[in-house]
Design a protein around this motif. Structure first.
Motif, PDB file in Angstrom:
ATOM      1  N   GLU A  25      42.421  37.947  43.165  1.00 58.76           N
ATOM      2  CA  GLU A  25      41.341  38.564  42.234  1.00 58.76           C
ATOM      3  C   GLU A  25      40.858  39.792  42.865  1.00 58.76           C
ATOM      4  O   GLU A  25      40.208  40.409  42.077  1.00 58.76           O
ATOM      5  N   ARG A  84      42.054  42.742  40.916  1.00 57.23           N
ATOM      6  CA  ARG A  84      42.163  42.253  39.529  1.00 57.23           C
ATOM      7  C   ARG A  84      42.276  43.486  38.670  1.00 57.23           C
ATOM      8  O   ARG A  84      41.335  44.807  39.066  1.00 57.23           O
ATOM      9  N   PHE A  96      44.270  34.262  38.482  1.00 56.46           N
ATOM     10  CA  PHE A  96      43.538  35.612  39.093  1.00 56.46           C
ATOM     11  C   PHE A  96      44.332  36.882  38.724  1.00 56.46           C
ATOM     12  O   PHE A  96      43.884  37.967  39.143  1.00 56.46           O
ATOM     13  N   VAL A  97      45.409  36.809  37.896  1.00 61.96           N
ATOM     14  CA  VAL A  97      45.939  37.997  37.349  1.00 61.96           C
ATOM     15  C   VAL A  97      46.260  37.471  35.783  1.00 61.96           C
ATOM     16  O   VAL A  97      46.861  36.661  35.618  1.00 61.96           O
TER      17      VAL A  97
END
Length: 347
Positions: free
Chosen positions: A270, A273, A305-306
């Motif tokens: 994250e 990001r 998170f991606v």
């Protein structure tokens, strides 16, 4: 920044090295001496590169590399071609605060008399119409693999190497490389230096490139010195936490990290990001071949998170020390696992 001409979601790739054929160098060994010489060695390296491309292609890998078949080591082979470094005058230094090694000495101003990997990159480009990626050592990792008797400043030497790497990277781009990757495992050790000037030197190495750039930051090959070090890192490996915030603001396009069978908290992704992320979904420190479902499970977690269009399934690190059959099996598992998740996303 150039966008890859690829429509495939979750394009797979490797972190870098693949095992060399036994007829070229001793298997399962880093810095293994060549078994051939002269013209036979030159031809053997090209044959091995073609074989590495074919292994990746048959396994279903999308972004192909050379498997680092034409070099003995990911750092020193590049340095061998530079002026100002004496390989006969050697000193013992601590590599990434982990193990001692006999290394060459910087004895004068460093420079690049000519291209190092550019001809090999052109050869790789001629083997495939798929996107190709080329790996270079990063400035900080280069200085950590030498004894500096000239500049006597890690930062100054890193800036010199950054300029040299930029010369090489620009010529690799001209040769048809789609992604230039810089390997910086030193970022997982020297956090203050990485943030103070390491990331800046990395950006200098990538300056002016229009192709995509990547930085690979891992916990090292699956060799004893590295696996022993990992045992000292505790229940959570949070090293990425120290550099990711600054890397997020950098000009580098892709961040590569180690996730499979590691104690890296996945939520650290994250912190970057917005960047593309090469998620290591293959453990290079074991001969056990992952199942496609194990790979898929790692990728599913990473997708929290991606964004899917920014996730590149990859290996944790290079696979040079592994047996070829193991590495090939792991490549197939990586491709199959990514395909599982790709189908889930399509549904």
């Amino acid at each position: 920044m150039k966008v890859l001409s690829m429509t495939t979601l979750l394009p797979t790739t490797t972190a870098g090295s693949l095992p060399k054929p036994s007829w070229l160098a001793r298997p399962e060994t880093l810095w293994s001496p060549w078994k051939l010489a002269g013209e036979e060695l030159a031809a053997g390296k090209r044959d091995a590169l073609r074989l590495a491309v074919d292994d990746q292609r048959q396994a279903g890998i999308h972004i192909l590399g050379d498997g680092e078949q034409t070099r003995q080591h990911f750092v020193t082979t590049f340095i061998e071609h530079l002026a100002g470094v004496d390989f006969e005058q050697r000193e013992t230094v601590r590599i990434r605060d982990r193990y001692d090694a006999s290394v060459p000495t910087v004895v004068g101003a460093v420079s690049r008399p000519g291209p190092v990997f550019v001809d090999d990159a052109r050869f790789l480009r001629a083997q495939t119409d798929r996107p190709i990626k080329w790996t270079l050592p990063g400035p900080m990792t280069m200085i950590d693999t030498l004894y500096d008797a000239h500049y006597r400043s890690r930062e100054k030497l890193a800036w010199e190497f950054a300029c040299i790497l930029n010369e090489e990277a620009r010529e690799l781009e001209a040769a048809g490389v789609d992604i230039v990757q810089f390997d910086e495992p030193a970022f997982n050790v020297f956090f203050d230096e990485a943030n103070d000037w390491g990331i800046a030197t990395l950006e200098r190495a990538a300056q002016g490139l229009t192709v995509e750039t990547a930085v690979h930051i891992c916990y090292g090959y699956g060799i004893k010195a590295n696996t022993d070090w990992k045992k000292t890192l505790g229940a959570e490996w949070r090293q990425y936490e120290r550099t990711f915030p600054n890397l997020r603001g950098s000009t580098i396009d892709i961040i590569s990290l180690e996730c499979q069978n590691s104690r890296v908290p996945m939520d650290l992704i994250e912190l970057i990001r917005g960047k593309k992320v090469m998620v290591g979904a293959i453990d290079v420190a074991t001969d056990t071949i992952e199942t496609p479902e194990q790979v898929a499970a790692t990728l599913r977690t990473a997708l929290r998170f991606v964004d899917a269009d920014k996730l590149y399934p990859a290996t944790n690190c290079g696979m040079a020390p592994l047996r070829r059959a193991v590495a090939t099996g792991k490549l197939r598992a990586l491709a199959a696992g990514a395909d599982i998740v790709r189908q889930e996303l399509a549904a």
